[in-house]
Enzyme design. Structure first.
Site, PDB file in Angstrom:
ATOM      1  N   GLU A  26       6.446  -6.095  -9.096  1.00  0.00           N
ATOM      2  CA  GLU A  26       5.550  -7.256  -9.136  1.00  0.00           C
ATOM      3  C   GLU A  26       5.759  -8.023 -10.438  1.00  0.00           C
ATOM      4  O   GLU A  26       6.186  -7.453 -11.454  1.00  0.00           O
ATOM      5  CB  GLU A  26       4.095  -6.757  -9.054  1.00  0.00           C
ATOM      6  CG  GLU A  26       3.065  -7.874  -9.085  1.00  0.00           C
ATOM      7  CD  GLU A  26       1.659  -7.424  -8.711  1.00  0.00           C
ATOM      8  OE1 GLU A  26       1.432  -6.201  -8.587  1.00  0.00           O
ATOM      9  OE2 GLU A  26       0.798  -8.296  -8.529  1.00  0.00           O
ATOM     10  N   ASN A 173      -1.540  -9.955   0.681  1.00  0.00           N
ATOM     11  CA  ASN A 173      -1.748  -8.681   0.003  1.00  0.00           C
ATOM     12  C   ASN A 173      -3.222  -8.526  -0.338  1.00  0.00           C
ATOM     13  O   ASN A 173      -3.847  -9.462  -0.846  1.00  0.00           O
ATOM     14  CB  ASN A 173      -0.928  -8.653  -1.303  1.00  0.00           C
ATOM     15  CG  ASN A 173      -1.312  -7.479  -2.190  1.00  0.00           C
ATOM     16  OD1 ASN A 173      -0.979  -6.331  -1.889  1.00  0.00           O
ATOM     17  ND2 ASN A 173      -2.023  -7.757  -3.280  1.00  0.00           N
ATOM     18  N   GLU A 174      -3.757  -7.367  -0.094  1.00  0.00           N
ATOM     19  CA  GLU A 174      -5.151  -7.046  -0.453  1.00  0.00           C
ATOM     20  C   GLU A 174      -6.062  -8.247  -0.201  1.00  0.00           C
ATOM     21  O   GLU A 174      -6.761  -8.716  -1.105  1.00  0.00           O
ATOM     22  CB  GLU A 174      -5.242  -6.550  -1.906  1.00  0.00           C
ATOM     23  CG  GLU A 174      -4.495  -5.254  -2.102  1.00  0.00           C
ATOM     24  CD  GLU A 174      -4.826  -4.479  -3.374  1.00  0.00           C
ATOM     25  OE1 GLU A 174      -5.519  -4.997  -4.261  1.00  0.00           O
ATOM     26  OE2 GLU A 174      -4.382  -3.308  -3.471  1.00  0.00           O
ATOM     27  N   TYR A 240      -4.416   4.565  -4.574  1.00  0.00           N
ATOM     28  CA  TYR A 240      -3.902   5.025  -5.865  1.00  0.00           C
ATOM     29  C   TYR A 240      -4.577   6.337  -6.253  1.00  0.00           C
ATOM     30  O   TYR A 240      -5.763   6.544  -5.960  1.00  0.00           O
ATOM     31  CB  TYR A 240      -4.184   3.982  -6.948  1.00  0.00           C
ATOM     32  CG  TYR A 240      -3.255   2.782  -6.877  1.00  0.00           C
ATOM     33  CD1 TYR A 240      -2.001   2.838  -7.480  1.00  0.00           C
ATOM     34  CD2 TYR A 240      -3.621   1.628  -6.212  1.00  0.00           C
ATOM     35  CE1 TYR A 240      -1.134   1.744  -7.420  1.00  0.00           C
ATOM     36  CE2 TYR A 240      -2.764   0.526  -6.148  1.00  0.00           C
ATOM     37  CZ  TYR A 240      -1.524   0.595  -6.754  1.00  0.00           C
ATOM     38  OH  TYR A 240      -0.665  -0.482  -6.704  1.00  0.00           O
ATOM     39  N   GLU A 297       1.485   0.424  -1.428  1.00  0.00           N
ATOM     40  CA  GLU A 297       1.133   0.676  -2.840  1.00  0.00           C
ATOM     41  C   GLU A 297       0.533   2.070  -2.935  1.00  0.00           C
ATOM     42  O   GLU A 297      -0.479   2.358  -2.272  1.00  0.00           O
ATOM     43  CB  GLU A 297       0.144  -0.375  -3.362  1.00  0.00           C
ATOM     44  CG  GLU A 297       0.785  -1.741  -3.550  1.00  0.00           C
ATOM     45  CD  GLU A 297      -0.118  -2.758  -4.225  1.00  0.00           C
ATOM     46  OE1 GLU A 297      -0.973  -2.355  -5.035  1.00  0.00           O
ATOM     47  OE2 GLU A 297       0.041  -3.956  -3.921  1.00  0.00           O
TER      48      GLU A 297
HETATM   49  O1  AHR Z   1      -0.046  -2.511  -8.417  1.00  0.00           O
HETATM   50  C1  AHR Z   1      -1.014  -3.160  -9.157  1.00  0.00           C
HETATM   51  C2  AHR Z   1      -2.034  -3.913  -8.288  1.00  0.00           C
HETATM   52  O2  AHR Z   1      -2.776  -3.002  -7.550  1.00  0.00           O
HETATM   53  C3  AHR Z   1      -1.469  -4.836  -7.261  1.00  0.00           C
HETATM   54  O3  AHR Z   1      -1.165  -6.089  -7.751  1.00  0.00           O
HETATM   55  C4  AHR Z   1      -2.592  -4.932  -6.275  1.00  0.00           C
HETATM   56  O4  AHR Z   1      -2.135  -5.193  -4.973  1.00  0.00           O
HETATM   57  C5  AHR Z   1      -3.301  -3.609  -6.406  1.00  0.00           C
HETATM   58  O5  AHR Z   1      -4.659  -3.751  -6.534  1.00  0.00           O
END
Ligand code: AHR
Length: 498
Positions: A26, A173-174, A240, A297
């Site tokens: 990114e 995205n998101e 995450y 992600e």
């Molecule tokens: O990877 C960092 C960020 O995490 C990305 O930009 C976003 O899609 C997510 O919240």
């Protein structure tokens, strides 16, 4: 106590898509600028502006697919700002990540060149949050139209007559968060509209990926599948591994306490439950499993390294990250019927990175080494594995002490990967191969081991090879069985050639 892992060589469970070993880059912090792109005039050796040391290291990973330009950046990115002569490209502010100047020197041509050099397929994420349908349609036309058209002509003027081949395209995205704070119902309708104009030109067939859920937002998956599954090839999911209890205290990447070790690994295992539950919803609308779950992600997210820009998400990477990566791969393999792609966040200098750079220097992280050790599983056939290897207990909680996965590649070699989560005890393991025709021979067995004595063992620019794999072999081989000594906190691979 001897522990056991059994691999059933005649119980084959489908292909492990190589795209599970995908990456994400990114416009965030020092991922693109400094980490990948230094420009053609840099004193750092480069290939068409891309730093050669990083390129060479990444090439060794056989990266199958690379996602770009974001992330949150994607829904603020206007692709036309990033083409044409570099000196006249628009300078903008990267509002989401650190408020720094983005000079747009790395744009579509540079990204697709990077993919070419890496031998990776591009996965482009389009802008729904702040972009127009026309802009998205024209981007796809610019990249893939072969012949006479406004965008194809413009591409030719910018030095690229032939179109690129592009398969993977993400529509936002998101979009529940940084990509527009939308409700699932609203995004589902927008997805239907935007994807209509994301066209297959000539024989370039796109695989369209709808923006998916945040962690356990099952409602999002339900709505997207109900309203739009016929119009998508993939639906994404983001999760995450954050050891801390909230986003303001995520925990330090270099923490060396067992409490953080345990918490992190426990949270990594959550991916299994998430995949099971999102897949169950997808099964209701798509029992043939045509639509892929795209975990575009994933990875560890710690507090940034002290003294670094909080918007740059720069973190160190330890043996704990290596185990998080291994655990994820085992889980992705188990879900290979639904998980078609996964992209670790992110490739260079951001979050759970493969390589870190500082000026001219570069180091490979423990996570890099896991990707290297596991690349043998790309597009191999998964084999059934049963593990009876005890528990790793901490503070009245428990995790499996050992997890394992196995596959057979197109040459008939069998690869077994093992993660040993317990940081306190070594394990004696009997690895049994059920269903093999000939007795095993030591001459056909090889392996690699990644381990460390400290919970926060990591590589630095001064000591870049402190944590790296070493050759590894069983203590004995006989009949169908290998005996293995497995050190605490370790990732290992054993390969048996036919
Ligand atoms: O990877 C960092 C960020 O995490 C990305 O930009 C976003 O899609 C997510 O919240």
């Amino acid at each position: 106590m001897e522990r056991e892992v059994k691999v059933y060589t005649d119980l084959q469970r489908g292909t492990i898509s190589k795209h599970i070993y995908g990456h994400f880059s990114e416009h965030l912090g020092r991922c693109i600028y400094e980490g990948l792109w230094v420009g053609e005039d840099s004193s750092i050796p480069n290939t068409d502006g891309i730093r050669t040391d990083v390129l060479e290291a990444l090439k060794e990973l056989n990266i199958p697919v690379l996602r770009w330009p974001g992330g949150c950046f994607a829904d603020e990115y206007h692709w036309k700002d990033g083409i044409g002569p570099r000196e006249s490209r628009k300078r903008m502010v990267n509002t989401h990540w650190g408020g720094v100047i983005e000079n747009n020197h790395f744009g579509t041509h540079e990204f697709l060149r990077l993919c070419e050099l890496l031998g990776a397929e591009p996965y482009i994420c389009g802008n729904v949050g702040s972009g127009t349908v026309q802009e998205m349609q024209e981007w796809v036309e610019y990249m893939t139209f072969d012949g006479e058209s406004p965008m194809a002509n413009w591409r030719a003027e910018n030095g690229k007559k032939e179109p690129w081949r592009l398969t993977y395209f993400g529509v936002g995205n998101e979009n529940w968060g940084c990509g527009g704070h939308m409700r699932a119902e609203y995004y589902a309708d927008l997805y239907r509209r935007y994807q209509t104009y994301v066209r297959n030109y000539g024989n370039n067939k796109l695989y369209k990926i709808a923006g998916g859920a945040n962690v356990d937002d099952y409602h999002w998956t339900e709505v997207l599948m109900r309203e739009a599954s016929q119009l998508m090839d993939g639906l994404s999911l983001h999760y995450y591994t954050v050891p801390g209890d909230n986003w303001n205290e995520k925990g330090a990447a270099l923490d060396k306490h067992e409490s953080q070790w345990f918490k992190t690994l426990k949270k990594a295992f959550r991916m299994d439950d998430l995949l099971t539950r999102h897949s169950a919803i997808m099964d209701q609308y798509d029992p043939e499993k045509r639509v892929g779950l795209i975990v575009d992600e994933w990875g560890t997210w710690f507090d940034v390294e002290p003294g670094t820009n909080p918007g740059f998400l720069y973190q160190q990477n330890t043996i704990r990250d290596a185990l998080v990566a291994g655990v994820h791969f085992h889980i992705f393999h188990e879900h290979n019927d639904r998980v078609h792609m996964a992209n670790i966040a992110q490739m260079v200098n951001v979050l759970q990175a493969m390589v870190l750079t500082e000026g001219e220097r570069m180091l490979r992280t423990p996570t890099y080494h896991v990707f290297h050790m596991y690349k043998v599983h790309q597009d191999a056939t998964r084999l059934e594995v049963k593990t009876d290897a005890g528990l790793y207990r901490y503070d009245e909680q428990e995790l499996p002490a050992i997890t394992a996965t196995a596959s057979k590649d197109s040459n008939g070699a069998i690869h077994i990967s093992i993660c040993h989560l317990d940081p306190n005890h070594a394990a004696s393991l009997a690895l049994k191969l059920e269903g093999i025709e000939k007795p095993l021979s030591a001459a056909n067995v090889s392996g690699e081991l990644l381990t460390a004595n400290e919970l926060n063992a990591h590589n630095t620019f001064e000591q870049p090879n402190k944590v790296e794999p070493v050759a590894y072999g069983p203590t004995s081989v006989s009949g169908q069985e290998l005996k293995l000594d497995v050190p605490p906190s370790s990732v290992l691979r054993v390969t048996i050639r036919p």
